[in-house]
Design a protein around this motif. Structure first.
Motif, PDB file in Angstrom:
ATOM      1  N   UNK A 188       0.984  -0.993   0.267  1.00 26.95           N
ATOM      2  CA  UNK A 188      -0.444  -0.178   0.317  1.00 26.95           C
ATOM      3  C   UNK A 188       0.560   1.159   0.109  1.00 26.95           C
ATOM      4  N   UNK A 189       1.485   1.300  -0.859  1.00 21.78           N
ATOM      5  CA  UNK A 189       2.630   2.194  -1.216  1.00 21.78           C
ATOM      6  C   UNK A 189       3.093   3.056  -2.562  1.00 21.78           C
ATOM      7  N   UNK A 190       2.987   4.292  -2.864  1.00 27.05           N
ATOM      8  CA  UNK A 190       3.192   4.727  -3.700  1.00 27.05           C
ATOM      9  C   UNK A 190       4.345   5.389  -4.322  1.00 27.05           C
ATOM     10  N   UNK A 191       5.509   4.762  -4.927  1.00 28.39           N
ATOM     11  CA  UNK A 191       6.597   5.888  -5.279  1.00 28.39           C
ATOM     12  C   UNK A 191       7.301   6.163  -6.943  1.00 28.39           C
ATOM     13  N   UNK A 192       7.768   6.915  -7.425  1.00 26.55           N
ATOM     14  CA  UNK A 192       7.728   7.553  -8.814  1.00 26.55           C
ATOM     15  C   UNK A 192       9.224   6.583  -9.271  1.00 26.55           C
TER      16      UNK A 192
END
Length: 362
Positions: free
Chosen positions: A197-201
């Motif tokens: 449940x994480x967002x990164x680029x």
């Protein structure tokens, strides 16, 4: 000319093309495995009618499901819709009015949904453009917010704190544990870890530009969509760079075709020209079909770097028939069905879904 005929046919079938041979100018081989264009849904008038042929309003991103259905983001109707295997159009979620509301599919609201990705479980991920959110339609028909918030931004982190700026494309990896996002006005490719449940680029840094390289050193200019090939590589139609880009799982970005300037030219990838490409569909052998929106054509990049026209005359009109005479009005996205027997196309200003069926006589 014989070489390009062979190159296109090979790229659209199993093998590749012979290296070291220079491609020629644009042609329409009559021996193509996808020789004609037909209308799948819509009648050219914007609307929200279900049924057959139904009506659509600026259909955008496509996602083919394992049950033979074609899901699409109906941008102008603010809905997620489906073309069932029998050819009928039905509404999956959305009220046809712009807004933001989670809940049951019939009352949930979107604001110009742009793209969809269908999970094997039947869940649907939605790039909700003007709400700056990634939404999810669960298999029981409930719409929830997966990531993003009330305002546009460029923030990595947990799902609630992450921010997007007009997410345009979504694609699931083969394991269905990662959702990739073409973050249009952040000029970046983002990823959502569906386990942590994480967002990164993955690539891009929030600033528009045109640069290959690793992760934050690479630059895009309004990436419109994202697709994943069998090797886990991402394919991105980089709209205002007028180029097709490729991103490895490690975040290494390379330019496959197009040189940063709008135009129309077939031939070697480095000198070929696109005009606002918005959709890509990779094939198992490394070729990719491109929706070249402002050129009103479908293009093909072969595995050895030749660019050719697959269908469309360039005239923004409607005509079904042989690829040499068929016409599109801003083709937006392209998708293959599971058997690679049909090329599926959404048509923005044409308000239709089109299909190129494989020639079964081959």
């Amino acid at each position: 000319m014989k070489y390009l005929f062979a190159a296109i046919v090979a790229a659209l079938t199993v093998g590749g093309v012979a290296a070291g041979t220079e491609p020629e100018a644009s042609v329409f081989p009559k021996t193509l495995p996808f020789p004609e264009v037909r209308t799948l849904a819509g009648d050219g008038q914007p609307g929200a009618a279900d049924g057959s042929p139904g009506r659509v309003n600026r259909p955008h991103g496509l996602s083919y499901a394992n049950d033979g259905s074609l899901y699409f983001a109906d941008r102008g109707n603010h809905q997620v819709r489906i073309v069932r295997p029998d050819g009928t159009v039905a509404t999956v979620a959305g009220t046809s009015k712009a807004g933001f509301a989670d809940g049951p599919a019939k009352t949930a609201q979107f604001n110009e949904p742009i793209a969809v990705a269908v999970e094997r479980s039947g869940a649907i991920y939605v790039a909700d453009r003007n709400n700056h959110r990634i939404r999810k339609i669960t298999p029981d028909g409930t719409v929830i917010t997966l990531a993003g918030g009330d305002s546009a931004g460029f923030v990595d982190g947990d799902l609630k704190s992450a921010r997007f700026n007009q997410p345009y494309g979504v694609a699931l990896d083969a394991a269905q544990t990662t959702l990739y996002v073409a973050d249009y006005l952040n000029h970046a490719i983002r990823r959502i870890d569906l386990v942590l449940d994480k967002v990164d680029t993955l690539a891009g840094n929030g600033a528009p530009g045109f640069a290959d390289g690793q992760r934050a050193t690479a630059r895009f200019n309004q990436p419109y969509n994202v697709r994943i090939d069998g090797q886990g590589r991402l394919w991105v139609p980089d709209q205002l760079n007028h180029a097709v880009r490729r991103v490895t799982p490690a975040g290494e970005v390379t330019t496959v075709a197009g040189a940063g300037k709008a135009g129309y030219a077939d031939g070697p990838a480095a000198t070929a020209r696109f005009d606002n490409p918005t959709g890509v569909a990779p094939l198992p052998n490394g070729a990719v079909v491109v929706a070249d929106r402002n050129n009103n054509r479908l293009r093909l990049v072969t595995p050895d770097g030749a660019v050719a026209t697959l269908a469309g005359t360039g005239e923004a009109r409607f005509a079904d028939g042989e690829v040499v005479s068929a016409r599109f009005n801003q083709p937006l996205d392209v998708e293959f069905d599971d058997s690679m027997s049909r090329v599926l196309v959404s048509e923005d200003k044409g308000h239709r879904l089109r299909v190129l069926p494989k020639d079964t006589r081959r």
